[in-house]
Design an enzyme around this catalytic site. Sequence first.
Site, PDB file in Angstrom:
ATOM      1  N   HIS A 241      44.463  47.330  42.217  1.00  0.00           N
ATOM      2  CA  HIS A 241      43.457  46.328  41.869  1.00  0.00           C
ATOM      3  C   HIS A 241      43.949  45.365  40.779  1.00  0.00           C
ATOM      4  O   HIS A 241      43.851  44.155  40.884  1.00  0.00           O
ATOM      5  CB  HIS A 241      42.189  47.021  41.353  1.00  0.00           C
ATOM      6  CG  HIS A 241      41.696  48.132  42.217  1.00  0.00           C
ATOM      7  ND1 HIS A 241      40.961  47.935  43.362  1.00  0.00           N
ATOM      8  CD2 HIS A 241      41.827  49.483  42.093  1.00  0.00           C
ATOM      9  CE1 HIS A 241      40.658  49.099  43.909  1.00  0.00           C
ATOM     10  NE2 HIS A 241      41.173  50.050  43.170  1.00  0.00           N
TER      11      HIS A 241
HETATM   12  O1  RIB Z   1      37.648  49.535  39.871  1.00  0.00           O
HETATM   13  C1  RIB Z   1      39.030  49.366  39.647  1.00  0.00           C
HETATM   14  C2  RIB Z   1      39.302  49.219  38.188  1.00  0.00           C
HETATM   15  O2  RIB Z   1      38.886  50.389  37.505  1.00  0.00           O
HETATM   16  C3  RIB Z   1      40.796  49.078  37.863  1.00  0.00           C
HETATM   17  O3  RIB Z   1      40.948  48.311  36.706  1.00  0.00           O
HETATM   18  C4  RIB Z   1      41.231  50.488  37.616  1.00  0.00           C
HETATM   19  O4  RIB Z   1      42.329  50.578  36.705  1.00  0.00           O
HETATM   20  C5  RIB Z   1      40.014  51.081  36.969  1.00  0.00           C
HETATM   21  O5  RIB Z   1      40.101  50.797  35.585  1.00  0.00           O
END
Ligand code: RIB
Length: 309
Positions: A241
């Site tokens: 992500h």
């Molecule tokens: O939902 C994904 C996010 O939450 C990303 O930043 C992952 O590292 C978690 O922190």
Amino acid sequence: MPNPLVIDTDPGIDDAVALLLGLACPEVRVAAATTVFGNVGLATTTANAGRLLAMAGRTDVPVAAGAARPLVFPQAQRAGEVHHEDGLGGRADTLPTPPPVHPDGAVEVLAGVLRAADRPVTLAPIGPLTNIALLLASHPELTPKIGRIVAMGGAISGGNTTPTAEFNVHCDPEAAHRVLAEESVPITLVPLDLTLRCAMPGEWVDRLAAGGPRCATLAAITEYYRARFRARRGVDAVPLHDAVAVLEAACPGTLRTEPMHLAVDCAPAADRGTLRVTNAGGRPVEVAVDADISALHAEILRRLLTIDT
Ligand code: RIB
Ligand code: CA
């Protein structure tokens, strides 16, 4: 000249890839890594940021610790089951010992970068937005020095922490609402809807692993996430992500965005942390809705492979 970039992070497996990616992007100069609670506790996210920078040979980049908890209510849940309790897929102890943390806190280091900058600074929060909310509340005089915030977080249609809330926003809904709805700084939001579509296929990870020792270490860190994703979704892939957000921060326009007015549901109830698209006033948020996903995969890999050259 590369633009200054501060990555605000809660490493975190995908944060690890995002941080190394930021270091590998010639368009930006990572001026600091600031840490926040989130996937795991602040002490661990801070140590992990230092370990990753040391692994990359970049202990010149200062690490400054920020918020250990949300603004108002206690953190509802961490993500140790996703990132391992060490935050790096069980591989934290394979990385170098972290260098000393900056003596100042994250907000003051962020403020110092903004004060010293002779060009617009990009902030890339890829964890809960607590540090950014505190910065904007403590130093409103510095907001003109921020070129753009590129944040990973939120979900338009379906969460990963509750049925409707994404983890980063759910960790600190008040901070997220402050930054997304109440501030005037230009912001691009990279939501879960798009980052899940951008999950890297398993063979992408295998190509990263073959890229050299640092790339192999980074690929090994992602294996914990890859195994969990395969077990739960039946797909050999790993959703990185935060790396999607950092590529957009370094290369504006990588993602296609649409302007939306956003709010965050902060009521202490089932929908807490849910992103709401509103018709309210104020500045719209540029929400990333699409990308050339194969080109994005290739570009992130191409850049990461340079960390071993
Ligand atoms: O939902 C994904 C996010 O939450 C990303 O930043 C992952 O590292 C978690 O922190
Ligand atoms: Ca993160």
